[in-house]
Design a protein around this motif. Sequence first.
Motif, short mmCIF file in Angstrom:
data_model
loop_
_atom_site.label_atom_id
_atom_site.label_comp_id
_atom_site.label_asym_id
_atom_site.label_seq_id
_atom_site.Cartn_x
_atom_site.Cartn_y
_atom_site.Cartn_z
N LEU A 161 0.83 -1.21 0.00
CA LEU A 161 0.00 0.00 0.00
C LEU A 161 0.86 1.26 0.00
CD1 LEU A 161 -2.68 1.51 0.23
CD2 LEU A 161 -2.61 1.11 2.71
N ALA A 162 1.81 1.32 0.93
CA ALA A 162 2.66 2.50 1.03
C ALA A 162 3.44 2.74 -0.25
CB ALA A 162 3.60 2.37 2.22
N PRO A 204 -7.56 1.31 -6.98
CA PRO A 204 -6.13 1.29 -6.68
C PRO A 204 -5.70 2.52 -5.88
CG PRO A 204 -6.53 0.71 -8.97
CD PRO A 204 -7.83 1.19 -8.41
N ALA A 205 -4.71 2.33 -5.01
CA ALA A 205 -4.25 3.41 -4.15
C ALA A 205 -3.71 4.58 -4.96
CB ALA A 205 -3.17 2.89 -3.20
N GLY A 206 -3.02 4.30 -6.04
CA GLY A 206 -2.51 5.37 -6.88
C GLY A 206 -3.62 6.22 -7.46
N ASP A 207 -4.74 5.59 -7.79
CA ASP A 207 -5.88 6.34 -8.31
C ASP A 207 -6.46 7.27 -7.25
OD1 ASP A 207 -5.55 5.08 -10.70
OD2 ASP A 207 -7.35 3.83 -10.57
N ALA A 210 -9.95 1.26 1.74
CA ALA A 210 -10.79 0.82 0.63
C ALA A 210 -10.05 0.94 -0.69
CB ALA A 210 -12.08 1.63 0.60
N THR A 211 -8.89 0.29 -0.76
CA THR A 211 -8.11 0.25 -2.00
C THR A 211 -7.72 -1.20 -2.30
OG1 THR A 211 -6.01 0.61 -0.84
CG2 THR A 211 -7.15 2.56 -1.70
N ASP A 212 -7.33 -1.44 -3.52
CA ASP A 212 -6.95 -2.79 -3.94
C ASP A 212 -5.75 -3.30 -3.14
OD1 ASP A 212 -8.94 -2.75 -5.86
OD2 ASP A 212 -7.60 -2.07 -7.46
N GLU A 213 -4.80 -2.39 -2.83
CA GLU A 213 -3.55 -2.81 -2.22
C GLU A 213 -3.65 -3.02 -0.71
OE1 GLU A 213 -2.67 -0.53 -5.94
OE2 GLU A 213 -3.97 -0.25 -4.19
N ALA A 214 -4.62 -2.46 -0.06
CA ALA A 214 -4.72 -2.59 1.39
C ALA A 214 -4.95 -4.06 1.77
CB ALA A 214 -5.87 -1.74 1.93
N PRO A 215 -4.14 -4.59 2.70
CA PRO A 215 -4.24 -6.01 3.06
C PRO A 215 -5.37 -6.26 4.06
CG PRO A 215 -2.51 -4.98 4.35
CD PRO A 215 -3.05 -3.90 3.44
N ILE A 216 -6.56 -5.88 3.65
CA ILE A 216 -7.74 -5.93 4.52
C ILE A 216 -8.77 -6.85 3.88
CG2 ILE A 216 -9.55 -4.55 5.62
CD1 ILE A 216 -6.73 -3.86 6.57
N ASP A 217 -9.45 -7.64 4.70
CA ASP A 217 -10.44 -8.58 4.19
C ASP A 217 -11.58 -7.87 3.46
OD1 ASP A 217 -9.15 -10.85 5.09
OD2 ASP A 217 -10.16 -10.82 7.04
N ALA A 218 -12.18 -8.58 2.52
CA ALA A 218 -13.23 -7.99 1.68
C ALA A 218 -14.42 -7.52 2.51
CB ALA A 218 -13.68 -9.02 0.64
N TYR A 219 -14.78 -8.26 3.56
CA TYR A 219 -15.94 -7.86 4.33
C TYR A 219 -15.73 -6.50 4.99
CZ TYR A 219 -13.93 -8.81 9.00
OH TYR A 219 -13.18 -8.77 10.14
N TYR A 220 -14.49 -6.21 5.35
CA TYR A 220 -14.15 -4.94 5.98
C TYR A 220 -14.28 -3.81 4.97
CZ TYR A 220 -11.48 -2.34 9.61
OH TYR A 220 -11.08 -1.49 10.60
N LYS A 221 -13.75 -4.01 3.77
CA LYS A 221 -13.87 -3.00 2.73
C LYS A 221 -15.33 -2.81 2.33
CE LYS A 221 -9.25 -3.99 0.90
NZ LYS A 221 -8.42 -4.36 -0.27
N ASP A 222 -16.09 -3.90 2.28
CA ASP A 222 -17.51 -3.80 1.95
C ASP A 222 -18.25 -2.97 3.00
OD1 ASP A 222 -17.17 -5.32 -0.31
OD2 ASP A 222 -17.86 -7.19 0.61
N ALA A 223 -17.83 -3.07 4.26
CA ALA A 223 -18.47 -2.29 5.32
C ALA A 223 -18.25 -0.80 5.10
CB ALA A 223 -17.92 -2.72 6.68
N ILE A 224 -17.08 -0.44 4.59
CA ILE A 224 -16.83 0.97 4.28
C ILE A 224 -17.74 1.44 3.17
CG2 ILE A 224 -15.12 2.58 3.35
CD1 ILE A 224 -12.96 0.91 4.76
#
Length: 325
Positions: free
Chosen positions: A30-31, A299-302, A201-215
Amino acid sequence: MIRTPFTELIGIEHPVVSAGMGGGAANGELAGHVSEAGGLGVIGGSWLSSEDVHAMVNRAREVTARPIGVNLLLFGNEHLLEDVLRDEPAVLSTAWARDDQDLIAIFARAHDMGAKVMHMVPTLADAERAAEAGADVIVAQGTEGGGHVGLMGTTVIVRQVAKAVAPIPVLAAGGFADGAGLAAALALGASGVLLGTRFVATDEAPIDAYYKDAILASDGHDTVVTTVSDTLSGRDWPGAWARVRRTRFIEQWLGREPELRKRRQEVWAELQRADETGDAENAIIWIGQSAGLIDAVIPAGDVVRQVVSEAEKILRAQLPPMLSG
């Protein structure tokens, strides 16, 4: 491009920074992509081993040759300082120091190793302490942010800090997710923005899909400031609350912290099962009110490019016509 004292100091293109969220939430992937897009990507080194942090730094440097940062939550992670500095990040990002910690010595050590120091604060008093200790950049974080926050609103704390510590560059954090937020932060006297929830909420963040979906599902009104998560972990964050999504789990334990302390082992097992099964309602989800502005995982760059492009349009096209004569 938007040039500010912060971008000039760090040597980056855009005044957009990804938060150094601990426990592996802000990793080298991500960074690295945030920095490669022209912002400043920050690795979250807290609650990890030195070896894990080193591996994340290496991964970021595989992605980009541009400046990166590493963040440490000082109250519980000062022991990682020397190992982090040996990895030679361009920026040592710090936050949540105890009153008995020597910020002057910590910041001086970073400077000795060639790093700039970026320190996050929730109050004006903390900002003044950091400025006196030699911080190069101060992040003023409002209560709208996700995770650990104070109780001051972003527009107030950012303006207070920007006036008090000038000419030290200030970044605004808490409630920002888009270009309008960056434009507003600049108007408050900040030199850029630091984003947490938006970069989760980016592709690169190492976070589970359910967490991103919650956002994505959040309208920003479904968060609460509480100490439930810290009661469960047993970590004593100095002066901090935690903003989390108001899940069924959080509702269950609000006001029942004494009982939660007694049942930590049992409840941790329940949380682990919820995480493994993607059960968002029985999980702890640290998100800010800016979730209400996020409707896609990209994507984070976007993110970096969109935030800057939107801010430029506002500054060039929307605001000038409002001035008469």
